[in-house]
Design a protein around this motif. Structure first.
Motif, PDB file in Angstrom:
ATOM      1  N   PRO A 185      -2.989  20.761  33.153  1.00 44.27           N
ATOM      2  CA  PRO A 185      -1.638  21.339  33.094  1.00 44.27           C
ATOM      3  C   PRO A 185      -0.586  20.253  32.856  1.00 44.27           C
ATOM      4  O   PRO A 185      -0.871  19.049  32.979  1.00 44.27           O
ATOM      5  CB  PRO A 185      -1.484  21.970  34.481  1.00 44.27           C
ATOM      6  CG  PRO A 185      -2.434  21.228  35.352  1.00 44.27           C
ATOM      7  CD  PRO A 185      -3.600  20.882  34.488  1.00 44.27           C
ATOM      8  N   LYS A 186       0.612  20.688  32.554  1.00 46.89           N
ATOM      9  CA  LYS A 186       1.658  19.749  32.136  1.00 46.89           C
ATOM     10  C   LYS A 186       1.923  18.669  33.180  1.00 46.89           C
ATOM     11  O   LYS A 186       2.122  17.497  32.842  1.00 46.89           O
ATOM     12  CB  LYS A 186       2.957  20.503  31.832  1.00 46.89           C
ATOM     13  CG  LYS A 186       4.045  19.605  31.235  1.00 46.89           C
ATOM     14  CD  LYS A 186       5.267  20.411  30.820  1.00 46.89           C
ATOM     15  CE  LYS A 186       6.335  19.492  30.232  1.00 46.89           C
ATOM     16  NZ  LYS A 186       7.547  20.263  29.808  1.00 46.89           N
ATOM     17  N   GLN A 189      -0.681  16.151  32.703  1.00 44.50           N
ATOM     18  CA  GLN A 189      -0.468  15.429  31.454  1.00 44.50           C
ATOM     19  C   GLN A 189       0.562  14.316  31.643  1.00 44.50           C
ATOM     20  O   GLN A 189       0.372  13.182  31.178  1.00 44.50           O
ATOM     21  CB  GLN A 189       0.012  16.384  30.369  1.00 44.50           C
ATOM     22  CG  GLN A 189      -0.988  17.425  29.923  1.00 44.50           C
ATOM     23  CD  GLN A 189      -0.365  18.434  28.972  1.00 44.50           C
ATOM     24  OE1 GLN A 189       0.580  18.128  28.243  1.00 44.50           O
ATOM     25  NE2 GLN A 189      -0.891  19.655  28.980  1.00 44.50           N
ATOM     26  N   LYS A 190       1.645  14.634  32.333  1.00 45.65           N
ATOM     27  CA  LYS A 190       2.711  13.647  32.543  1.00 45.65           C
ATOM     28  C   LYS A 190       2.249  12.530  33.466  1.00 45.65           C
ATOM     29  O   LYS A 190       2.618  11.365  33.273  1.00 45.65           O
ATOM     30  CB  LYS A 190       3.965  14.324  33.092  1.00 45.65           C
ATOM     31  CG  LYS A 190       4.593  15.310  32.116  1.00 45.65           C
ATOM     32  CD  LYS A 190       4.946  14.624  30.795  1.00 45.65           C
ATOM     33  CE  LYS A 190       5.478  15.607  29.764  1.00 45.65           C
ATOM     34  NZ  LYS A 190       5.794  14.942  28.475  1.00 45.65           N
ATOM     35  N   SER A 242       9.086  10.476  30.931  1.00 42.31           N
ATOM     36  CA  SER A 242       7.906  11.189  31.423  1.00 42.31           C
ATOM     37  C   SER A 242       8.032  11.477  32.911  1.00 42.31           C
ATOM     38  O   SER A 242       7.604  12.536  33.393  1.00 42.31           O
ATOM     39  CB  SER A 242       6.638  10.369  31.144  1.00 42.31           C
ATOM     40  OG  SER A 242       6.459  10.179  29.757  1.00 42.31           O
ATOM     41  N   ASP A 245      10.194  14.529  33.303  1.00 44.27           N
ATOM     42  CA  ASP A 245       9.421  15.744  33.033  1.00 44.27           C
ATOM     43  C   ASP A 245       8.486  16.058  34.191  1.00 44.27           C
ATOM     44  O   ASP A 245       8.324  17.227  34.574  1.00 44.27           O
ATOM     45  CB  ASP A 245       8.607  15.568  31.751  1.00 44.27           C
ATOM     46  CG  ASP A 245       9.479  15.467  30.506  1.00 44.27           C
ATOM     47  OD1 ASP A 245      10.625  15.938  30.561  1.00 44.27           O
ATOM     48  OD2 ASP A 245       8.996  14.920  29.496  1.00 44.27           O
ATOM     49  N   GLU A 249       8.495  19.393  36.710  1.00 48.29           N
ATOM     50  CA  GLU A 249       7.314  20.213  37.003  1.00 48.29           C
ATOM     51  C   GLU A 249       7.084  20.309  38.508  1.00 48.29           C
ATOM     52  O   GLU A 249       6.744  21.377  39.030  1.00 48.29           O
ATOM     53  CB  GLU A 249       6.084  19.610  36.324  1.00 48.29           C
ATOM     54  CG  GLU A 249       6.040  19.784  34.827  1.00 48.29           C
ATOM     55  CD  GLU A 249       5.878  21.235  34.431  1.00 48.29           C
ATOM     56  OE1 GLU A 249       4.935  21.890  34.919  1.00 48.29           O
ATOM     57  OE2 GLU A 249       6.709  21.731  33.639  1.00 48.29           O
TER      58      GLU A 249
END
Length: 300
Positions: A185-186, A189-190, A242, A245, A249
């Motif tokens: 999930p995002k 990823q970050k 990043s 972000d 999240e």
């Protein structure tokens, strides 16, 4: 800490191994420190430790042919395949198998399914390590940071460590949780991107002293035809973006998983930032001596 050390004594026959284990234990404490996470502490420490073995094999010691052979062994996960490996890799093979046997024994019968997810992430990690070996041997520099991160974000090993962080938790971690983390999930990823960029910033100059896979700084310099100093500044800016972000999240997460599980991933990210704060502290372990002494040796 006694239970943890008793379970890991098989790895501590050499001084450097003991030192590395303590560093891994420090790393793990940043993820979850309460005593009720004892099982998770054992499992995460073991996986961080064995991941450092993988990293050394692919990054520093293995030839292209040896790394290909080692990758095939990990893909097969066959203990009998260890005899075909070079002696040094055979030793590493034995330690890895011992570690994952300990992990499997820590799980209740109804939790054994978690090992499948863990092994899948390990296989994905070594495949991407092996891709980097081929890139190094062929002097490949990805043409953009984005292309570079398609491989190098995964070789940060953070997707594996995020999964591992769930393996030792109680029944709050369900099969749905492992399916979720497997989708990368995002927020995950970050995490991977943050750590990859941190690592590249802190290790670039040292890694130029020996043959090494191209870093994201090399790709940025190639993509934009700029100096290393400018590339470093831009990669630092990308890392900070990043983080924004990632924090978004974390603060706004509504993905159906318990908040406690997301908090573990948040803590993993914060710990990674600490481990690369101003230096690659995991490689230059002397930087951690005062922290380790104050936490584990000195009385309050």
């Amino acid at each position: 800490m006694c239970r943890w050390w008793n379970n890991l004594h098989i790895h501590s026959r050499l001084p450097f191994a003991r030192d590395r284990l303590v560093e891994c234990y420090l790393w793990m404490l940043g993820v979850y420190y309460p005593p009720n996470y004892s099982r998770g502490q054992i499992i995460l420490t073991l996986v961080i430790y064995t991941t450092s073995i993988f990293d050394d094999i692919y990054d520093s010691f293995g030839t292209k042919e040896e790394c290909e052979l080692f990758t095939q062994w990990v893909e097969s996960w066959d203990p009998k395949a260890g005899h075909v490996l070079p002696e040094c890799m055979g030793y590493a093979f034995g330690k890895i198998m011992e570690s994952y046997e300990i992990i499997d024994n820590e799980l209740a019968p109804e939790e054994k399914y978690r090992m499948t997810y863990l092994k899948n992430f390990i296989v994905d990690l070594v495949r991407n390590y092996n891709k980097e070996v081929k890139m190094r041997e062929e002097n490949v520099i990805p043409v953009s940071v984005e292309e570079h991160l398609q491989v190098s974000a995964k070789t940060s090993a953070c997707h594996l460590l995020a999964c591992t962080s769930l393996v030792g938790m109680d029944d709050i971690a369900t099969k749905a949780s492992f399916e979720w983390v497997s989708t990368i999930p995002k927020i995950l990823q970050k995490l991977c991107i943050i750590v990859r960029l941190l690592d590249d910033i802190m290790t670039y100059e040292r890694e130029q002293m020996t043959p090494h896979v191209a870093s994201t700084l090399d790709s940025y310099m190639k993509q934009h035809d700029v100096t290393m100093k400018i590339a470093c500044q831009k990669i630092q800016e990308l890392k900070e973006e990043s983080w924004k972000d990632f924090n978004a999240e974390w603060l706004e997460y509504d993905g159906g998983q318990p908040r406690k599980l997301i908090e573990v991933i948040f803590n993993l990210t914060r710990t990674m930032e600490f481990m690369y704060n101003k230096d690659d502290n995991f490689t230059n372990c002397r930087n951690l001596e005062d922290t380790i002494r104050s936490l584990f040796v000195e009385t309050f």
